[in-house]
Design an enzyme around this catalytic site. Structure first.
Site, PDB file in Angstrom:
ATOM      1  N   LYS A  39       0.834  -1.212   0.000  1.00  0.00           N
ATOM      2  CA  LYS A  39       0.000   0.000   0.000  1.00  0.00           C
ATOM      3  C   LYS A  39       0.867   1.259   0.000  1.00  0.00           C
ATOM      4  O   LYS A  39       2.076   1.176   0.283  1.00  0.00           O
ATOM      5  CB  LYS A  39      -0.900  -0.026   1.230  1.00  0.00           C
ATOM      6  CG  LYS A  39      -0.120   0.006   2.536  1.00  0.00           C
ATOM      7  CD  LYS A  39      -0.931  -0.512   3.697  1.00  0.00           C
ATOM      8  CE  LYS A  39      -0.132  -0.384   4.982  1.00  0.00           C
ATOM      9  NZ  LYS A  39      -0.717  -1.162   6.069  1.00  0.00           N
ATOM     10  N   TYR A 270      15.199  30.083   8.931  1.00  0.00           N
ATOM     11  CA  TYR A 270      13.937  30.665   9.408  1.00  0.00           C
ATOM     12  C   TYR A 270      13.812  30.564  10.930  1.00  0.00           C
ATOM     13  O   TYR A 270      14.152  29.534  11.519  1.00  0.00           O
ATOM     14  CB  TYR A 270      12.739  29.912   8.825  1.00  0.00           C
ATOM     15  CG  TYR A 270      12.537  30.109   7.342  1.00  0.00           C
ATOM     16  CD1 TYR A 270      12.236  31.359   6.827  1.00  0.00           C
ATOM     17  CD2 TYR A 270      12.618  29.025   6.485  1.00  0.00           C
ATOM     18  CE1 TYR A 270      12.030  31.520   5.464  1.00  0.00           C
ATOM     19  CE2 TYR A 270      12.408  29.178   5.123  1.00  0.00           C
ATOM     20  CZ  TYR A 270      12.119  30.434   4.619  1.00  0.00           C
ATOM     21  OH  TYR A 270      11.907  30.587   3.288  1.00  0.00           O
TER      22      TYR A 270
HETATM   23  C1  LIG Z   1       0.069  -2.086   6.640  1.00  0.00           C
HETATM   24  C2  LIG Z   1      -0.482  -3.331   7.152  1.00  0.00           C
HETATM   25  C3  LIG Z   1       0.346  -4.453   7.340  1.00  0.00           C
HETATM   26  C4  LIG Z   1       1.838  -4.443   7.143  1.00  0.00           C
HETATM   27  O1  LIG Z   1       2.452  -3.948   8.297  1.00  0.00           O
HETATM   28  P1  LIG Z   1       4.044  -3.905   8.444  1.00  0.00           P
HETATM   29  O2  LIG Z   1       4.232  -3.501   9.846  1.00  0.00           O
HETATM   30  O3  LIG Z   1       4.542  -2.879   7.486  1.00  0.00           O
HETATM   31  O4  LIG Z   1       4.539  -5.263   8.136  1.00  0.00           O
HETATM   32  C5  LIG Z   1      -0.262  -5.632   7.727  1.00  0.00           C
HETATM   33  N1  LIG Z   1      -1.603  -5.701   7.939  1.00  0.00           N
HETATM   34  C6  LIG Z   1      -2.412  -4.634   7.793  1.00  0.00           C
HETATM   35  C7  LIG Z   1      -3.871  -4.780   8.050  1.00  0.00           C
HETATM   36  C8  LIG Z   1      -1.877  -3.410   7.406  1.00  0.00           C
HETATM   37  O5  LIG Z   1      -2.685  -2.359   7.258  1.00  0.00           O
END
Ligand SMILES: *Cc1c(COP(=O)(O)O)cnc(C)c1O
Length: 382
Positions: A39, A270
């Site tokens: 994702k 800044y």
């Molecule tokens: C993002 C996600 C993962 C992966 O998690 P990591 O800690 O990056 O391995 C697994 N399960 C769900 C439901 C997620 O949203």
């Protein structure tokens, strides 16, 4: 140097990525399926490139946040199982049919809506039931699972092909994770045997990167969902833990724009948050928060130049960051600077980068912006 130098870029080592994948796979029992979580543009690494490599190296399933990301994967390859982790909004259901995606359901409303749409189309939709065992986010609350399981069984146009839960603190709280695991096992008892034992493709999954450490072969779990770990960032940076030793995949680079001397008493950047107590040589780098260097690294971060650590002075700005190079001999415009990665004997890991910024590597990696060119390598032959 190539004719047109990049001002800020990321190098993504696909060979290291593939080695990590194999290490994680071989640290798990044979029957366990690998669900690659890609994702948010594969955590900022670039989804198509990462997914193509995962397809070549043999994962079992992909998981993404939403139907749009899922459709992008479908365009890269037919036939791969794709699980949508977040809720499918009213109006998005046709993606599930058009792209043959599996949806996550947590509520009777979703079950009813998806079933209706699939029936009306004369097709079926694959779903995974998500169980909330203590995360308080998606999923049916574990004590209320029997009702939705009955609803799923009565939904003729839905095909239940998996069940899962998500751990909230696998990296910090083994006791709570144990509680979540046992709540999930209780819910599994409510499923008819048929679902589990007669369908080898039925996936039962709970473990994310942090939980793989404690993956137990004596449960009915037959899949893991791996995001961060395959990218070479351990959720356990400071401990001896590490069932699968992974190596970094991602490095983050920029360049020196100008070099100059500044007298004692100068206020830097800044807001004038840093005043030089002595004369310094500084370099202005060609990257800032517009590239994904967190503002929080102002006066806190370090970068690597010529294998040495150079502190960030003053506020990080949108396009530029100022560093102290007084300890270095000769620095010239165009010199490469490492934000995350290795230079000589020194290394700044994604974990260190995030910790200094007071955040987590998941966030830092997805916050590296579009302006940063991603360069894919198979080792360090650039
Ligand atoms: C993002 C996600 C993962 C992966 O998690 P990591 O800690 O990056 O391995 C697994 N399960 C769900 C439901 C997620 O949203």
């Amino acid at each position: 140097m190539k004719s047109k130098p990049h001002r800020c870029w990321a190098e993504i080592d696909l060979a290291a990525f593939e080695r990590n994948l194999h290490r994680i796979q071989s640290a798990l029992p044979d029957k366990v399926r690998y669900v690659a979580v890609v994702k948010a543009d594969a955590y900022g690494h670039g989804m198509p490139q990462m997914v193509r490599r995962l397809m070549q190296s043999g994962v079992d399933c992909f998981a993404v946040a939403n139907v749009h990301e899922a459709a992008d994967i479908r365009h890269l390859g037919a036939g791969w199982p794709i699980l949508v982790l977040s809720p499918v909004l009213p109006g998005e259901e046709s993606y599930l049919l058009d792209y043959e995606l599996a949806a996550t359901v947590s509520t009777p409303e979703e079950v009813q809506r998806l079933n209706q749409i699939a029936s009306a189309a004369g097709q079926s939709i694959r779903v995974h039931l998500k169980v909330d065992t203590g995360m308080g986010r998606l999923g049916v609350w574990h004590e209320q699972a029997s009702e939705i399981i009955r609803a799923l069984q009565a939904s003729e146009a839905l095909q239940l092909c998996g069940i899962y839960t998500h751990f909230s603190s696998a990296d910090t709280d083994p006791e709570f994770t144990h509680l979540q695991r046992s709540r999930f096992l209780e819910v599994l008892r409510l499923l008819p045997d048929m679902e589990i034992s007669e369908n080898p493709d039925f996936l039962i999954h709970a473990d994310n990167s942090a939980a793989i450490e404690s993956f137990r072969g004596d449960t009915p779990f037959n899949a893991v969902r791996v995001g961060l770990l395959q990218l070479g960032v351990s959720p356990y940076p400071d401990s001896a833990l590490g069932r699968a030793k992974v190596e970094p995949v991602f490095s983050f680079h920029t360049r020196v724009g100008i070099v100059k001397e500044l007298p004692a008493g100068t206020d830097i950047s800044y807001g004038r948050t840093h005043t030089l107590t002595q004369a310094k040589r500084i370099a202005v780098l060609t990257a800032g928060y517009g590239d994904g260097i967190p503002l929080e690294l102002s006066n806190k971060g370090e970068v690597l130049l010529q294998g040495k650590r150079c502190p960030i002075l003053g506020r990080v700005t949108m396009d530029q960051t100022i560093v102290d190079i007084s300890a270095l001999d000769k620095v010239t415009p165009g010199d490469e600077v490492i934000l995350i990665g290795r230079s000589g004997e020194e290394e700044i890991s994604a974990n260190e980068f995030s910790r200094r910024a007071g955040t987590i590597p998941w966030e830092c990696l997805c916050s590296i912006t579009k302006r940063v060119t991603r360069i894919y390598t198979n080792g360090r032959e650039i």
